[in-house]
Enzyme design. Structure first.
Site, PDB file in Angstrom:
ATOM      1  CD  GLU B 138     -23.387 -14.996 -24.969  1.00 14.40           C
ATOM      2  OE1 GLU B 138     -24.408 -14.429 -25.411  1.00 14.40           O
ATOM      3  OE2 GLU B 138     -23.318 -16.206 -24.759  1.00 14.40           O
ATOM      4  CG  HIS B 207     -19.710 -23.690 -31.651  1.00 18.84           C
ATOM      5  ND1 HIS B 207     -20.740 -23.736 -32.545  1.00 18.84           N
ATOM      6  CD2 HIS B 207     -20.275 -23.488 -30.440  1.00 18.84           C
ATOM      7  CE1 HIS B 207     -21.882 -23.574 -31.914  1.00 18.84           C
ATOM      8  NE2 HIS B 207     -21.635 -23.418 -30.630  1.00 18.84           N
TER       9      HIS B 207
END
Lengths: 468, 402
Positions: B138, B207
């Site tokens: 990322e 998450h």
């Protein structure tokens, strides 16, 4: 809403399966298995005028089978391609027997090596290269002294790395975009940044293009394609890959070039950027200034590989090790690398070996962790300036007189630049709040009002040389 | 009444008289209250008031080709129905058609179409170079997007889940937010960073994160949260056209919301809040998925005789204190309903901002309903209790309105 979600996640799953019918393996890596696609290569299934990336994956072109013709029983077939098997337990050694040799053109004394191959440099370029190396060294000297005298808050020199700075810049075109770490002002110097402009940034006055917002040596110039130095280590590497990608999309005859040190090669961003550049086939040059030290950390404590050059292969990147103190070798290596990067759309890794003669910065005293003799030896015996000067003089392009003329001219210019920069006004207070966004939002306008009110009520507590 | 401020064309705003806005319902205030203090985020002089409304009208004029709507349901009868992720995709596709510099990068966004199908079909239409599949890092692809933006592209960076963008924090904070400033304005970074966040259905703690609370302090970035297909498409388009880096927060559970949106082109203002339900008794501020919990609670409240004003703040950084302030001045009671953690969330900042600017207009302390300071548990029953439920909202309103 829960019902909605369930039914659509089922349909998403169905879509995935439908997409993969016809591939022998459902993984995404199947895209790379040319020989497994029953419908032909991906590029022909899409509209022909769209550029696709998957045209030449290195994995497919690696010769993996050797001389075995009877493939079916002799070859292993996994995602990633076919390869030969071996019945031996054999660990690849942690290092080659011999270290990767280093490319150089001039010997320690500046004499051209007899069998050296290099790109010839014209008189104009050679003289400009040498003059800029001298300018860089003198500029560093004078700014360093200014910091010691208290006139500058901070400075970082590039002593010992002048050849890397100038020779690499000389081999690039003005359209190549540079993503520096912080020890490459020579690239700006080559491209035309004036001593006055350097001084303005260091003093943070209103003529500074950065509007006084950054520390000294954090230069940036969009018109010279030199991206503003960001102090964080190695974050510029992924930025460079993105810029290279953008240049590739626009089909420009230019590449991205990024510099970093031996310490920077330990950062996660280094590894990710190299990997990305290889996968994206981005035209970017990764130039590592391996100068032996990351503040006080020697390279033996930084990594255990044979330097940085061997890491290129791990990512599928062509690499070269160069004598960073040899201006001609640097010039040739960067020149060749640039051609390859743009023509073949690939990244190149260049490890330039050198030595950091100066301290890490003015906040460091390197004699605390290394011997003064070592520093002195590199400064005198392996100096990039004297080696290149010998070669330039041997061509009859330089002389003692030219040297002293140049040095006195630069000294005068530098002292004048500092004098002017010191006297120039600081940036206006509103620049504290401008450029955070394109238009200052309400909260920033309010905060500016509060600051101005505070200054009005307590003027003696605020610096008097900041215009309001 | 409030709807008129935000809807309508540019001309309405420029002739708008701020003084007409305050409802004459404050009978318990001393009559000496100055009539000049009637709008906008507190402390501002008349000049700043004017410049804000000018700026608003300038923004509307600049995009005058499009009609801005306050209501989310179609009033004209034409329009087409779609799901929220399709609305995001439509917005993205229209912007990629309009400007060849817009590109998408992220994991699995290309031929896979994105984990939530927001980029479905775009790789086939625009090619692999403009819809880029990246390896898993990322920080690297965010950094890549920033470098590409500095060289002239307008990347839309997708984080597969907002939680993964924690890995990109370095690039977002140090480069994305700062470089326009530290370069003296020489380099702009018009990126859009987007992805789904929030508590889903048993996705586990890693998450189910609410990253808006971590990102809100970074100077130089803007943050918006979409909640309906209408504002999802509008905010996506506005974010792509903005010169500032914008983080667009989507919610995992809202991707399949269905709504009818206009056929004609429109964009939403990035700094504006949305009036969901005008009311008189209490201002309920919320965003993203909690909007729906609030509206559900509102049904119950209306049956019980309350008249809540529900505002979807949409713009998380900066807050639309103009809309919020007008509402506070009308109702004098504020309830904030959010999914962020109690500590350091958007609600915490909003509470501080309201207290600072509108303290004199409050009849009760600002109440904030948020998730507890715990990682989101996997067990369904426990997970449900970490998220604010409509019943709790009803109780809070009843408490505040006593």
């Amino acid at each position: 809403m829960a019902q909605h979600l369930k039914s659509s996640s089922k349909s998403i799953l169905l879509n995935i399966l439908r997409h993969n019918i016809g591939f022998s393996s459902p993984s995404h890596a199947s895209r790379h298995l040319r020989h497994n696609l029953p419908h032909g290569p991906l590029s022909t299934r899409l509209a022909p005028n769209l550029i696709t990336r998957y045209c030449n994956t290195m994995v497919d072109t690696l010769s993996s089978i050797g001389s075995h013709e009877d493939t079916n029983s002799q070859v292993m077939d996994f995602p990633g391609g076919k390869l030969a098997f071996t019945p031996e337990i054999h660990f690849i050694s942690e290092s080659n027997e011999e270290r990767v040799p280093c490319y150089r053109v001039l010997d320690d004394n500046g004499q051209q090596l007899t069998n050296s191959r290099f790109i010839p440099v014209s008189k104009e370029i050679a003289v400009k290269m040498y003059s800029d190396m001298v300018t860089l060294q003198m500029m560093d000297n004078i700014f360093y002294e200014a910091q010691r005298q208290g006139r500058l808050s901070f400075y970082a020199t590039a002593f010992g790395e002048e050849a890397i700075n100038i020779a690499s810049a000389a081999a690039l075109s003005p359209d190549d975009v540079i993503f520096p770490q912080y020890r490459e002002p020579g690239v700006l110097l080559w491209r035309g940044f004036t001593l006055q402009e350097f001084a303005n940034q260091c003093f943070g006055n209103k003529s500074d293009y950065g509007k006084g917002r950054q520390m000294p040596v954090h230069y940036g110039s969009n018109k010279l394609n030199y991206f503003t130095v960001s102090a964080t280590i190695a974050t510029q590497l992924p930025n460079a890959v993105g810029a290279a990608y953008s240049l590739k999309m626009d089909e420009k005859d230019a590449c991205a070039v990024t510099f970093f040190g031996d310490g920077g090669s330990s950062e996660g961003d280094f590894h990710a950027a190299l990997n990305f550049a290889a996968v994206m086939e981005a035209p970017v040059l990764f130039i590592c200034r391996n100068n032996g030290w990351a503040i006080s950390t020697p390279t033996s404590d930084q990594f255990r590989s044979d330097g940085v050059v061997v890491k290129g292969r791990a990512y599928g990147i062509r690499s070269i090790r160069v004598d960073g103190n040899d201006a001609l070798a640097m010039y040739s290596a960067v020149h060749e690398a640039r051609e390859m990067a743009i023509r073949e759309h690939r990244p190149i890794l260049i490890e330039a070996l050198t030595y950091r003669v100066g301290h890490h910065s003015t906040s460091d005293d390197s004699t605390r962790y290394r011997s003064a003799d070592e520093i002195e030896w590199w400064n005198k015996a392996r100096n990039p300036l004297s080696r290149f000067r010998t070669w330039v003089e041997s061509n009859g392009w330089w002389s003692d007189e030219a040297e002293s003329d140049l040095r006195s001219k630069i000294k005068k210019e530098m002292l004048e630049a500092i004098r002017v920069a010191e006297k120039t006004e600081k940036p206006n207070l509103n620049h504290m709040f401008s450029d955070v966004y394109d238009v200052p939002p309400l909260n920033l306008r309010e905060q500016e009002l509060l600051v101005r009110q505070a200054i009005k009520s307590h003027p003696q507590d605020y610096p008097s040389d900041v215009p309001l | 009444m409030a709807a008129r401020i935000h809807g309508g064309a540019a001309t309405a705003l420029s002739t708008f008289n701020p003084k007409k806005l305050v409802a004459p319902s404050r009978t318990n205030l001393p009559a000496a209250r100055s009539s000049k203090r009637c709008i906008v985020a507190g402390g501002g002089s008349d000049a700043s008031k004017k410049s804000l409304s000018v700026r608003h009208s300038q923004k509307l004029i600049a995009n005058a080709a499009v009609a801005t709507k306050a209501e989310t349901s179609a009033t004209t009868g034409t329009g087409h129905e779609l799901l929220l992720f399709e609305a995001l995709q439509e917005g993205l596709e229209e912007e990629m058609d309009r400007d060849p510099h817009v590109c998408v990068m992220g994991e699995d966004v290309g031929h896979y179409g994105g984990s939530y199908k927001v980029t479905k079909g775009l790789a086939d239409k625009f090619g692999d170079l403009r819809v880029l599949d990246t390896p898993i890092c990322e920080n690297a692809f965010t950094g890549m997007g920033i470098g590409a933006a500095m060289t002239g592209l307008r990347p839309v960076i997708e984080g597969m889940n907002m939680g993964f963008l924690l890995l990109a924090f370095n690039q977002i904070s140090n480069n994305c937010g700062m470089l326009h400033y530290t370069s003296g304005g020489q380099f702009t970074i018009p990126v859009v960073i987007r992805g789904p966040g929030g508590v889903g259905r048993q996705l586990g703690a890693e998450h189910s994160q609410r990253l808006e609370s971590y990102f809100q302090s970074i100077p130089g970035i803007q943050m918006v949260a979409c909640s309906t297909p209408y504002n999802a498409k509008g905010l996506m388009k506005a974010a792509i056209r903005s010169e500032n880096p914008v983080i667009l927060f989507e919610h995992v559970l809202l991707y399949n919301l269905k709504e009818k949106i206009p056929d004609e082109e429109y964009i939403c203002n990035l700094e504006e809040a949305e009036m969901v339900r005008p009311g008189e008794h209490i201002t309920i501020l919320t965003y993203s998925r909690m909007r729906y919990h609030v509206m559900q609670a509102a049904k119950t409240l209306v049956n019980k005789g309350y008249d809540p004003e529900v505002i979807d703040i949409r713009s998380l950084k900066p807050f639309d204190l103009y809309t919020i302030g007008n509402s506070v001045k009308k109702t004098h009671r504020v309830l904030i309903v959010e999914e962020c953690m109690r500590t350091g969330g958007i609600g915490a900042s909003l509470t501080a901002a309201i207290n600072e600017n509108f303290h004199d207009y409050l009849d009760a302390p600002v109440m904030c309903l948020s998730s507890q300071d715990v990682p989101t548990p996997y067990a369904g029953t426990l997970e449900e209790w970490t998220v604010v439920q409509p019943a709790q909202i009803v109780t809070a309103v009843e408490q505040l309105c006593q």
